[in-house]
Design an enzyme around this catalytic site. Structure first.
Site, mmCIF file in Angstrom:
data_model
loop_
_atom_site.group_PDB
_atom_site.id
_atom_site.type_symbol
_atom_site.label_atom_id
_atom_site.label_comp_id
_atom_site.label_asym_id
_atom_site.label_seq_id
_atom_site.Cartn_x
_atom_site.Cartn_y
_atom_site.Cartn_z
ATOM 1 N N GLY A 67 40.486 41.065 45.049
ATOM 2 C CA GLY A 67 39.858 42.197 44.379
ATOM 3 C C GLY A 67 39.011 41.784 43.192
ATOM 4 O O GLY A 67 37.952 42.373 42.922
ATOM 5 N N CYS A 68 39.461 40.779 42.473
ATOM 6 C CA CYS A 68 38.722 40.312 41.291
ATOM 7 C C CYS A 68 37.405 39.664 41.692
ATOM 8 O O CYS A 68 36.399 39.788 40.986
ATOM 9 C CB CYS A 68 39.580 39.363 40.473
ATOM 10 S SG CYS A 68 41.077 40.184 39.863
ATOM 11 N N ASN A 69 37.400 38.979 42.820
ATOM 12 C CA ASN A 69 36.154 38.396 43.327
ATOM 13 C C ASN A 69 35.151 39.496 43.660
ATOM 14 O O ASN A 69 33.969 39.394 43.325
ATOM 15 C CB ASN A 69 36.421 37.554 44.577
ATOM 16 C CG ASN A 69 37.252 36.319 44.286
ATOM 17 O OD1 ASN A 69 37.457 35.926 43.143
ATOM 18 N ND2 ASN A 69 37.748 35.697 45.335
#
Length: 195
Positions: A67-69
């Site tokens: 998700g952070c990517n």
């Protein structure tokens, strides 16, 4: 300010995170931190960034995770739109500055477009009343490296130049988080033009 907040609520631009205690209209805690932009470390100051206009302070669990990517890439792709609205973007996580030097320069994620700050001890996240979870033993990032630090919940605060929180975005997907932050800064810019 109240009219702006009501307008944002009416348009669905705000989704509140489950555990964030800071509310719209609260003073945003000022912070300085070691940050990285395009792989180069420097000292980031929220106070200094606010001199240029609103700041989107987005907290995320960990660099090089699914998700952070997605979120980092979405902020990079939309960087010019945030800049056109007069806003600065800074990411904050419990990652080390070494990990963030790689992440900030990675063309698939931050792409050198905006800084990401290291909050290795969680002090900044706690000042924004965000929950911190301990590292999960054996958890790997998308590069196959160990994630050896805690993580905070994905929450974005849009801070106005007077140091107040105009909106809080959380509890939505990483891409929606960026979309809602962009909607908010564009509404702030439109309101500023009318004044």
């Amino acid at each position: 300010m109240k009219h702006l907040i009501y307008a944002l609520l009416a348009t669905g631009a705000i989704a509140l995170p489950a555990g964030a205690a800071l509310k719209d209209g609260d003073n945003a805690p000022a912070f300085t931190a070691k940050a990285s932009l395009a792989g180069k470390a420097f000292d980031f100051s929220l106070k200094d960034a606010l001199k240029k206009g609103p700041v989107v302070v987005y907290f995320y669990p960990s660099a090089y995770t699914g998700g952070c990517n997605i979120q980092a890439h979405a902020f990079a792709v939309n960087h010019e739109k945030f800049a056109a609205a007069g806003a600065t973007v800074v990411g904050v996580s419990l990652d080390s500055i070494a990990r963030l030097n790689d992440f900030s320069a990675d063309p698939n994620y931050c792409a050198g477009k905006y800084p990401v700050a290291a909050d290795a001890d969680g002090k900044i996240a706690r000042s924004y009343d965000l929950a911190i979870k301990q590292a999960d033993a054996g958890k790997k990032d998308t590069r196959g490296l160990d994630i050896d630090h805690g993580r905070t919940e994905r929450t974005t605060f849009i801070v106005t130049p007077d140091g107040r929180i105009a909106a809080t975005v959380g509890g939505v997907s990483p891409a929606a988080n960026v979309e809602k932050a962009l909607e908010t800064v564009q509404l702030l810019a439109a309101r500023a033009r009318k004044s």
